[in-house]
Every structure is written in C-alpha cells, then in structure tokens.
Design a protein around this motif. Structure first.
Motif, PDB file in Angstrom:
ATOM      1  N   LEU A 153       0.866  -1.139  -0.124  1.00 49.15           N
ATOM      2  CA  LEU A 153       0.187  -0.042   0.214  1.00 49.15           C
ATOM      3  C   LEU A 153       0.860   1.143  -0.031  1.00 49.15           C
ATOM      4  O   LEU A 153       2.243   1.077   0.474  1.00 49.15           O
ATOM      5  CB  LEU A 153      -0.975  -0.110   1.312  1.00 49.15           C
ATOM      6  N   ARG A 154       0.270   2.434  -0.437  1.00 44.28           N
ATOM      7  CA  ARG A 154       0.908   3.713  -0.446  1.00 44.28           C
ATOM      8  C   ARG A 154      -0.171   4.576   0.410  1.00 44.28           C
ATOM      9  O   ARG A 154      -1.172   4.565   0.564  1.00 44.28           O
ATOM     10  CB  ARG A 154       1.053   4.191  -1.812  1.00 44.28           C
ATOM     11  N   ASP A 155       0.797   5.667   0.982  1.00 44.98           N
ATOM     12  CA  ASP A 155      -0.009   6.506   1.958  1.00 44.98           C
ATOM     13  C   ASP A 155      -0.883   7.284   1.145  1.00 44.98           C
ATOM     14  O   ASP A 155      -0.898   7.543  -0.135  1.00 44.98           O
ATOM     15  CB  ASP A 155       1.155   7.469   2.710  1.00 44.98           C
ATOM     16  N   PRO A 156      -1.894   8.006   1.584  1.00 41.04           N
ATOM     17  CA  PRO A 156      -2.813   8.862   0.922  1.00 41.04           C
ATOM     18  C   PRO A 156      -2.551   9.975   0.122  1.00 41.04           C
ATOM     19  O   PRO A 156      -3.072  10.570  -0.805  1.00 41.04           O
ATOM     20  CB  PRO A 156      -3.845   9.250   2.070  1.00 41.04           C
ATOM     21  N   THR A 192      -1.457   3.738  -6.827  1.00 34.52           N
ATOM     22  CA  THR A 192      -1.755   5.219  -6.823  1.00 34.52           C
ATOM     23  C   THR A 192      -1.806   5.571  -5.197  1.00 34.52           C
ATOM     24  O   THR A 192      -1.928   4.788  -4.481  1.00 34.52           O
ATOM     25  CB  THR A 192      -2.942   5.584  -7.632  1.00 34.52           C
ATOM     26  N   ALA A 193      -1.758   6.783  -4.704  1.00 32.19           N
ATOM     27  CA  ALA A 193      -1.826   7.199  -3.667  1.00 32.19           C
ATOM     28  C   ALA A 193      -3.171   6.657  -2.889  1.00 32.19           C
ATOM     29  O   ALA A 193      -4.392   6.675  -3.390  1.00 32.19           O
ATOM     30  CB  ALA A 193      -2.163   8.586  -3.708  1.00 32.19           C
ATOM     31  N   GLY A 194      -3.026   6.007  -1.453  1.00 30.37           N
ATOM     32  CA  GLY A 194      -4.114   5.362  -0.915  1.00 30.37           C
ATOM     33  C   GLY A 194      -4.445   4.150  -1.433  1.00 30.37           C
ATOM     34  O   GLY A 194      -5.581   3.541  -0.874  1.00 30.37           O
ATOM     35  N   GLN A 195      -3.922   3.393  -2.350  1.00 34.35           N
ATOM     36  CA  GLN A 195      -4.322   2.057  -2.770  1.00 34.35           C
ATOM     37  C   GLN A 195      -3.716   1.017  -1.840  1.00 34.35           C
ATOM     38  O   GLN A 195      -2.501   1.058  -1.431  1.00 34.35           O
ATOM     39  CB  GLN A 195      -3.879   2.076  -4.286  1.00 34.35           C
ATOM     40  N   LEU A 196      -4.533  -0.099  -1.649  1.00 30.79           N
ATOM     41  CA  LEU A 196      -3.964  -1.222  -1.108  1.00 30.79           C
ATOM     42  C   LEU A 196      -4.005  -2.571  -2.114  1.00 30.79           C
ATOM     43  O   LEU A 196      -5.270  -2.667  -2.606  1.00 30.79           O
ATOM     44  CB  LEU A 196      -5.053  -1.467  -0.051  1.00 30.79           C
TER      45      LEU A 196
END
Length: 211
Positions: A153-156, A192-196
């Motif tokens: 995951l990436r942070d928001p 992308t940002a916020g994706q898991l």
C-alpha cells in the motif's frame, strides 16, 4: 543496495508453515552472501518480502532496526517492510503502551506494524484503514500475513513510490522499477495514493483503503 549499508532482511510464508524472518544489521552483500542461506534458514516459501533501508528514526541496535518487522496480536500475524518516515511517532508509541506492547526497536516501522495488528477490524483492509487513518508522515508498505496474503500500500498522499506487476502467475511489488529490471520484468504499473493491493489464492485485488 544503494539505500542500505546497515540493515535488511526477508520475511517468508510457506503454505501450511510458520512465518520466518531473517534479518541482520549489515550491508546487503554481507547478509545475503550466498543462496545457500535459503535452505540453511528454511526460507523457501510461496510468499516473501524483502527490505533494505537505513533507519530514519531511532538508533541502530544490533539487528533490531533491520526490517522486516514481525508482530502478532490476538491471532493477527504479519511481517512488514516500510519505506518512509512517520513524524508523529511519540503519540503512537503512547498508544502501544496502553496495550502493554513493548517494541524491540526504536524504529517507526515497527510501530506501524503494531498499529495494524492491534487495530479494530474483521479484515486486513479494515484494520489497515483504522490503523493509518491519523498517521502523519510518508509510507509505502509491503506486508506478508500469517493467513498467506501479500499486501502492499501507499499513503494517501503518494509520497513514496510503489509499483507492481504480474508475470507468469506471480505477483511482484517493488519500490523502484530497477528491482524488477534485474529479474527481467519490464512492464509494471504504479499503485496510486491510498491504494491497497492484496494478492492471495483468490487472485489480486486493488482498492482504496482510505475510502
């Protein structure tokens, strides 16, 4: 290798077996001198994460600040690798103390692992969403779980990079495409940002854990 001269390791999960973590506070070529260590340390498995990074928070202590970090709480088991830095660490350490958790290191990455493990939720996505809702900082995470999942995951805000791809039935995740180039995998796409991302026996799912 250019990132890390003082710590790294791997966490692996073989189906039907316990999770294994192998890490040292040494440079990559010192930790992984030979492929023989795979069998010597029972590291053959279907799921694996690896990590190389210098600590961005806290002092190095023997092998403690090397990643991945392994934690388990009330049946939830995970090992985590983290690229980034958490800025409001003291507040979250106080939360862990209330749960009676004593960390093995000074690393912000270990705190993230514990926050996910102790957070409320009936699924990994729910626990991750709860744990990370008020984290301040940058983080891209790779996680292997006791129930045979690979997660990333990436942070928001999408501060730190993370790419993934599928090849010949396998799922690969890396913080830099050069890691995939070394194993001749040329086609990848960004989380992308916020994706898991969750990969398991059911396939691959990608959702927004912040929604």
């Amino acid at each position: 290798q250019h990132r890390c001269q003082n710590g790294g390791g791997v966490a692996v999960k073989a189906l039907g077996k316990m999770m294994k973590v192998y890490k040292k506070a040494e440079a990559f070529n010192e930790i992984f001198r030979s492929v023989d260590l795979i069998d010597e340390n029972s590291l053959r498995a279907e799921i694996a994460i690896a990590h190389l990074r210098y600590p961005t928070e806290g002092a190095s202590r023997q092998n403690c600040d090397a990643q991945p970090f392994y934690v388990q709480h009330q049946g939830w088991e995970l090992a985590l690798g983290h690229n980034g830095s958490i800025v409001d660490l003291r507040r979250h350490r106080r939360k862990l103390k209330k749960f009676g958790i004593k960390t093995e290191s000074d690393s912000d990455s270990e705190v993230l692992a514990w926050l996910i493990a102790i957070s409320s939720g009936f699924t990994w996505k729910q626990k991750i969403a709860t744990a990370l809702t008020d984290i301040k900082g940058a983080y891209s995470l790779v996680i292997v779980t006791g129930d045979n999942k690979l997660m990333a995951l990436r942070d928001p805000w999408g501060v730190r990079p993370l790419v993934w791809t599928q090849d010949n039935g396998h799922v690969f995740v890396a913080s830099e495409t050069c890691a995939l180039d070394r194993i001749n995998i040329r086609h990848s796409q960004k989380l992308t940002a916020g994706q898991l991302l969750i990969a398991d026996s059911d396939g691959v799912s990608i959702t927004d854990y912040t929604a």
